[in-house]
Design an enzyme around this catalytic site. Structure first.
Site, mmCIF file in Angstrom:
data_model
loop_
_atom_site.group_PDB
_atom_site.id
_atom_site.type_symbol
_atom_site.label_atom_id
_atom_site.label_comp_id
_atom_site.label_asym_id
_atom_site.label_seq_id
_atom_site.Cartn_x
_atom_site.Cartn_y
_atom_site.Cartn_z
ATOM 1 C CD GLU A 257 -69.272 5.122 -58.706
ATOM 2 O OE1 GLU A 257 -69.003 4.494 -59.751
ATOM 3 O OE2 GLU A 257 -69.962 6.152 -58.699
ATOM 4 C CB SER B 170 -70.045 2.681 -66.724
ATOM 5 O OG SER B 170 -69.216 1.658 -66.246
ATOM 6 C CG HIS C 174 -70.874 1.792 -61.529
ATOM 7 N ND1 HIS C 174 -69.837 2.666 -61.759
ATOM 8 C CD2 HIS C 174 -71.044 1.105 -62.696
ATOM 9 C CE1 HIS C 174 -69.412 2.520 -62.996
ATOM 10 N NE2 HIS C 174 -70.124 1.587 -63.589
#
Length: 322
Positions: free
Chosen positions: A244, A149, A274
């Protein structure tokens, strides 16, 4: 039934995530952090490993080593959390699994978080930790940088900063569901909002503002590496799922690296969400993805030549790789 039948464990994970308070953009930052740590702790069941805190020229870091790992090769790990949440402690399980699967030591970086420390504090800390590792005697070709991320975007930004400073780059890099565009211009931001149980368009915008400030530039190439010159990077593995919000951050990053002449392995998993490899303590799909990830790391260190792909349904997403 979907074209790709997911495991019961994955289905349970998605239901839990949809109820998790750390995804709410209206929650205060201290509560977001506390809620994330509580949620991450519920997935804590690491293999036997030692966790040793260290100081990298003022940056908080932690060594993770499973018994018998090669301490001369290091995965420098940058955790996710939108630059505002996440921690070394919350990622211990995942780092121990990377150490076990790759046969390497892992150095987890506790970079400073926003909004107390805005851009470029996280980048500065990542670069400092990398340079400290080099200065301690670890050769650049024995380092792989990885992150998920925000940490995945930070991985790319750090390599750009290192390259531009004429500092030796790592052997390879791993980006899991990387956040590469803080301007959120990808079509998936809206198209996948219904499917993503972790990231929302509103929440992602809130995290970006915390990191950049109200007047910050979301297209700054060192904050959003999608806009950076990506030439001369080492081989990169990008892992992401089709469900995602940040899917296009991964797909466009892969294209940009290829267009710049680089080598990228874009590993797209149907129906996955995600940072799904993070949940490897409980979810079979996450375990398979992590095996591929650690085989890529081992290959970068010359320990394996042909990592096998355990995702039998990857062909279902092959069109995304073009």
């Amino acid at each position: 039934m979907t074209a790709y039948e997911v495991s019961p464990e994955f289905t349970d994970l998605v239901e839990r995530l949809r109820q998790s308070p750390f995804r709410a953009d209206t929650t205060t930052v201290p509560k977001l952090r506390a809620n994330f740590e509580k949620f991450a702790a519920s997935f804590y069941n690491p293999p036997a490993a030692e966790f040793v805190r260290d100081n990298a020229n003022g940056v908080d870091v932690e060594w993770t080593r499973v018994p018998g790992c090669d301490r001369s090769q290091v995965v420098l790990y940058l955790h996710g959390g939108g630059y505002s949440i996440g921690s070394i402690e919350g990622y211990r399980d995942f780092c121990a699994r990377i150490s076990e699967g790759s046969g390497s030591a892992v150095l987890s970086v506790g970079y400073r978080l926003a909004p107390e420390h805005r851009f470029p504090a996280a980048l500065d800390d990542a670069v400092t930790a990398y340079r400290w590792l080099i200065d301690s005697g670890v050769h650049a070709d024995r380092i792989v940088v990885a992150g998920d991320s925000a940490g995945g975007g930070l991985t790319v930004s750090m390599m750009v900063a290192l390259r531009d400073a004429a500092i030796a780059l790592p052997a390879a890099a791993v980006c899991i569901s990387p956040l590469t565009d803080l301007a959120h211009t990808g079509a998936s931001v809206l198209e996948k909002a219904y499917a993503d149980p972790i990231v929302t368009p509103e929440g992602s915008h809130s995290y970006a503002v915390r990191y950049l400030g109200e007047q910050g530039d979301p297209t700054d190439p060192l904050a959003s590496p999608l806009y950076a010159d990506l030439h001369s990077l080492p081989p990169v593995l990008i892992q992401c799922g089709t469900a995602e919000v940040l899917l296009d951050d991964s797909l466009r990053l892969a294209r940009r690296i290829r267009d710049a002449g680089g080598s990228v392995d874009l590993d797209v998993w149907p129906e996955m969400i995600h940072i799904f490899p993070f949940f490897a303590s409980k979810v079979p799909e996450s375990q398979r993805a992590l095996r591929y990830l650690t085989a890529f790391v081992a290959q970068a260190f010359g320990r394996e030549k042909n990592p096998s792909h355990a995702n039998a349904s990857v062909a279902a997403a092959a069109s995304l790789k073009s």
